[in-house]
Design a protein around this motif. Structure first.
Motif, PDB file in Angstrom:
ATOM      1  N   GLN A 153       0.844  -1.207   0.000  1.00  0.00           N
ATOM      2  CA  GLN A 153       0.000   0.000   0.000  1.00  0.00           C
ATOM      3  C   GLN A 153       0.878   1.257   0.000  1.00  0.00           C
ATOM      4  O   GLN A 153       0.885   2.045   0.950  1.00  0.00           O
ATOM      5  N   TRP A 154       1.621   1.420  -1.067  1.00  0.00           N
ATOM      6  CA  TRP A 154       2.576   2.525  -1.138  1.00  0.00           C
ATOM      7  C   TRP A 154       1.896   3.892  -1.111  1.00  0.00           C
ATOM      8  O   TRP A 154       2.402   4.850  -0.525  1.00  0.00           O
ATOM      9  N   ASN A 155       0.718   4.010  -1.753  1.00  0.00           N
ATOM     10  CA  ASN A 155       0.054   5.305  -1.802  1.00  0.00           C
ATOM     11  C   ASN A 155      -0.465   5.714  -0.426  1.00  0.00           C
ATOM     12  O   ASN A 155      -0.409   6.890  -0.047  1.00  0.00           O
ATOM     13  N   GLU A 156      -0.962   4.739   0.340  1.00  0.00           N
ATOM     14  CA  GLU A 156      -1.425   5.042   1.696  1.00  0.00           C
ATOM     15  C   GLU A 156      -0.273   5.527   2.568  1.00  0.00           C
ATOM     16  O   GLU A 156      -0.468   6.352   3.471  1.00  0.00           O
ATOM     17  N   PHE A 157       0.931   5.020   2.292  1.00  0.00           N
ATOM     18  CA  PHE A 157       2.120   5.462   3.019  1.00  0.00           C
ATOM     19  C   PHE A 157       2.315   6.968   2.871  1.00  0.00           C
ATOM     20  O   PHE A 157       2.549   7.697   3.847  1.00  0.00           O
ATOM     21  N   PHE A 158       2.196   7.470   1.630  1.00  0.00           N
ATOM     22  CA  PHE A 158       2.374   8.899   1.385  1.00  0.00           C
ATOM     23  C   PHE A 158       1.238   9.727   1.986  1.00  0.00           C
ATOM     24  O   PHE A 158       1.482  10.777   2.590  1.00  0.00           O
ATOM     25  N   ILE A 159      -0.004   9.294   1.819  1.00  0.00           N
ATOM     26  CA  ILE A 159      -1.147  10.039   2.341  1.00  0.00           C
ATOM     27  C   ILE A 159      -1.092  10.119   3.861  1.00  0.00           C
ATOM     28  O   ILE A 159      -1.330  11.177   4.465  1.00  0.00           O
ATOM     29  N   THR A 183      12.489   1.960   8.997  1.00  0.00           N
ATOM     30  CA  THR A 183      11.434   1.476   9.895  1.00  0.00           C
ATOM     31  C   THR A 183      10.050   1.717   9.310  1.00  0.00           C
ATOM     32  O   THR A 183       9.162   0.858   9.375  1.00  0.00           O
ATOM     33  N   SER A 184       9.848   2.883   8.705  1.00  0.00           N
ATOM     34  CA  SER A 184       8.537   3.234   8.145  1.00  0.00           C
ATOM     35  C   SER A 184       8.171   2.323   6.980  1.00  0.00           C
ATOM     36  O   SER A 184       7.023   1.895   6.843  1.00  0.00           O
ATOM     37  N   LEU A 185       9.142   2.003   6.145  1.00  0.00           N
ATOM     38  CA  LEU A 185       8.856   1.157   4.981  1.00  0.00           C
ATOM     39  C   LEU A 185       8.577  -0.287   5.366  1.00  0.00           C
ATOM     40  O   LEU A 185       7.755  -0.954   4.741  1.00  0.00           O
ATOM     41  N   LYS A 186       9.242  -0.785   6.401  1.00  0.00           N
ATOM     42  CA  LYS A 186       9.032  -2.174   6.808  1.00  0.00           C
ATOM     43  C   LYS A 186       7.590  -2.441   7.224  1.00  0.00           C
ATOM     44  O   LYS A 186       7.104  -3.579   7.121  1.00  0.00           O
ATOM     45  N   PRO A 228       5.263  -7.626   4.300  1.00  0.00           N
ATOM     46  CA  PRO A 228       4.975  -8.787   5.155  1.00  0.00           C
ATOM     47  C   PRO A 228       6.076  -8.975   6.194  1.00  0.00           C
ATOM     48  O   PRO A 228       7.220  -8.539   5.997  1.00  0.00           O
ATOM     49  N   PRO A 229       5.760  -9.636   7.317  1.00  0.00           N
ATOM     50  CA  PRO A 229       6.779  -9.918   8.344  1.00  0.00           C
ATOM     51  C   PRO A 229       7.957 -10.686   7.733  1.00  0.00           C
ATOM     52  O   PRO A 229       7.791 -11.517   6.838  1.00  0.00           O
ATOM     53  N   ASN A 230       9.135 -10.372   8.215  1.00  0.00           N
ATOM     54  CA  ASN A 230      10.385 -11.035   7.801  1.00  0.00           C
ATOM     55  C   ASN A 230      10.786 -10.731   6.350  1.00  0.00           C
ATOM     56  O   ASN A 230      11.702 -11.362   5.814  1.00  0.00           O
ATOM     57  N   TYR A 231      10.073  -9.797   5.706  1.00  0.00           N
ATOM     58  CA  TYR A 231      10.462  -9.412   4.335  1.00  0.00           C
ATOM     59  C   TYR A 231      11.768  -8.610   4.393  1.00  0.00           C
ATOM     60  O   TYR A 231      11.933  -7.712   5.225  1.00  0.00           O
ATOM     61  N   VAL A 232      12.685  -8.926   3.537  1.00  0.00           N
ATOM     62  CA  VAL A 232      13.987  -8.249   3.510  1.00  0.00           C
ATOM     63  C   VAL A 232      14.021  -7.244   2.363  1.00  0.00           C
ATOM     64  O   VAL A 232      13.871  -7.617   1.192  1.00  0.00           O
ATOM     65  N   ALA A 269      15.606   2.438  -5.075  1.00  0.00           N
ATOM     66  CA  ALA A 269      14.414   2.860  -5.823  1.00  0.00           C
ATOM     67  C   ALA A 269      13.482   3.685  -4.942  1.00  0.00           C
ATOM     68  O   ALA A 269      12.917   4.691  -5.387  1.00  0.00           O
ATOM     69  N   TRP A 270      13.324   3.269  -3.695  1.00  0.00           N
ATOM     70  CA  TRP A 270      12.499   4.040  -2.758  1.00  0.00           C
ATOM     71  C   TRP A 270      13.082   5.439  -2.541  1.00  0.00           C
ATOM     72  O   TRP A 270      12.357   6.441  -2.551  1.00  0.00           O
ATOM     73  N   ARG A 271      14.381   5.506  -2.332  1.00  0.00           N
ATOM     74  CA  ARG A 271      15.014   6.820  -2.097  1.00  0.00           C
ATOM     75  C   ARG A 271      14.859   7.731  -3.311  1.00  0.00           C
ATOM     76  O   ARG A 271      14.609   8.929  -3.179  1.00  0.00           O
ATOM     77  N   THR A 272      15.007   7.150  -4.496  1.00  0.00           N
ATOM     78  CA  THR A 272      14.845   7.951  -5.714  1.00  0.00           C
ATOM     79  C   THR A 272      13.410   8.456  -5.836  1.00  0.00           C
ATOM     80  O   THR A 272      13.182   9.623  -6.169  1.00  0.00           O
ATOM     81  N   MET A 273      12.451   7.577  -5.566  1.00  0.00           N
ATOM     82  CA  MET A 273      11.044   7.978  -5.630  1.00  0.00           C
ATOM     83  C   MET A 273      10.749   9.077  -4.616  1.00  0.00           C
ATOM     84  O   MET A 273      10.062  10.058  -4.919  1.00  0.00           O
ATOM     85  N   LEU A 274      11.281   8.939  -3.399  1.00  0.00           N
ATOM     86  CA  LEU A 274      11.063   9.948  -2.359  1.00  0.00           C
ATOM     87  C   LEU A 274      11.673  11.294  -2.766  1.00  0.00           C
ATOM     88  O   LEU A 274      11.082  12.349  -2.556  1.00  0.00           O
ATOM     89  N   ASN A 275      12.865  11.243  -3.363  1.00  0.00           N
ATOM     90  CA  ASN A 275      13.490  12.484  -3.831  1.00  0.00           C
ATOM     91  C   ASN A 275      12.629  13.197  -4.859  1.00  0.00           C
ATOM     92  O   ASN A 275      12.490  14.417  -4.839  1.00  0.00           O
TER      93      ASN A 275
END
Length: 351
Positions: free
Chosen positions: A279-285, A299-302, A306-310, A318-324
């Motif tokens: 739910q990436w969009n809910e993360f931003f909202i 911590t926020s992205l984890k 799912p649990p134990n996802y690495v 990719a996340w950092r680039t998107m956030l930038n």
């Protein structure tokens, strides 16, 4: 080579940008290269601002140089006036002549001055001030035998335009006819068509309109050995690099609620590197609606996964680039070798 003389120069008034002049048909006359001391870089262009005023001390006398709109009858060009005490120079088309004429009048001397130095062109602090609030900084590129001046870049999804779009503007000089009349050729792409205008002595001589850069240059009838897209400059590698950068989706925090914009951001930066179900969009909202603007990214992205996802390193990049490109800034003062923790902050608090 002799050491360049330095002058005590200060900026009295920054002046202002006029859209019709600095981004109009004759804009090439309102931008200049500068070279600050201790550097040889002169590729950047700086605006010649209307009402910009500098003060230099020569022979214990304060000399003020002011930029005005108009030299003689040509209102499209910058003019320069120098003042010292009760004396004022005529209007010149360059600062060197303005300063030198008044200095020689005052001191009965044959000394000549570099107007660029008297106006502080070698002063980094003055040059940086001139770039404040600049929406677009024009640039030059060399095409065949022409120096093309690019003073506007717009983008589109049209491949035949090399993804250039409304707002693209360029110009170059060319000698036309048996008399080799020096002509300023101005080119523009708007929402409906492509336009070529020709000016001689600042007066419009002719206008051509076509469906594309290639089409309009077929109607112009000269320089037929060149493609229109090449004459406009849209196919040039330097301009293509600029356009491709603009094509990268961006979405500032105040627009995170616009679904189409955020989906473009997601599709371009992250979709192929992570789980489609998160739910990436809910993360931003959720982040936007919180009172805090700073988060610890790992911590926020984890919490999205799912649990134990690495989270793999490529996925985190990719996340950092998107956030930038979503208007966020990494404020962690350390490299990942020192600390793997990253904090991001919205660039502007819109609440």
């Amino acid at each position: 080579m002799g050491k360049q003389k330095e002058y005590q120069v200060s900026l009295v008034s920054l002046g202002f940008i006029d859209e019709n002049l600095h981004y109009g048909p004759f804009s090439r006359d309102w931008w200049e290269t500068r070279c600050a001391k201790n550097t040889t870089k002169t590729s950047d262009l700086y605006p010649i601002r209307i009402n910009m005023k500098t003060m230099a001390i020569l022979q214990n006398t304060h000399f003020f140089v002011t930029v005005i709109q108009g030299h003689n009858y040509f209102l499209q060009q910058p003019g320069y006036i120098c003042e010292a005490g009760d004396l004022k120079s005529a209007i010149f088309n360059n600062p060197s002549a303005a300063v030198t004429s008044l200095y020689q009048q005052l001191f009965r001397s044959g000394t000549r001055f570099s107007g660029s130095l008297i106006m502080g062109h070698d002063k980094t602090e003055i040059s940086e001030k001139l770039l404040e609030d600049i929406s677009f900084c024009p640039f030059w590129c060399f095409i065949g035998k022409f120096w093309l001046f690019i003073y506007g870049v717009g983008i589109s999804s049209d491949e035949q335009f090399y993804y250039a779009g409304p707002g693209f503007r360029s110009s170059f000089y060319y000698s036309i006819g048996a008399k080799k009349k020096r002509t300023l050729i101005v080119q523009e792409i708007n929402k409906k068509n492509s336009i070529v205008k020709m000016y001689h002595n600042f007066e419009l001589q002719s206008t051509y309109i076509g469906n594309s850069p290639d089409d309009v240059w077929q109607k112009v009838g000269i320089l037929q050995e060149h493609k229109g897209v090449d004459l406009f400059g849209v196919s040039h590698p330097q301009i293509q690099t600029f356009i491709q950068t603009l094509l990268i989706p961006k979405c500032p925090p105040k627009e995170w609620h616009i679904i189409n914009k955020m989906h473009a951001l997601w599709n371009y930066h992250l979709r192929k590197f992570t789980l489609a179900s998160i739910q990436w969009n809910e993360f931003f909202i959720k982040w936007y609606n919180e009172t805090k603007t700073v988060i610890e990214i790992t911590t926020s992205l984890k919490k999205l996964y799912p649990p134990n996802y690495v989270l793999k390193e490529r996925e985190m990049r990719a996340w950092r680039t998107m956030l930038n490109h979503a208007g966020c800034t990494n404020v962690t003062p350390y490299t990942k070798d020192i600390s793997p923790v990253s904090y991001f902050i919205e660039e502007v608090n819109f609440k």
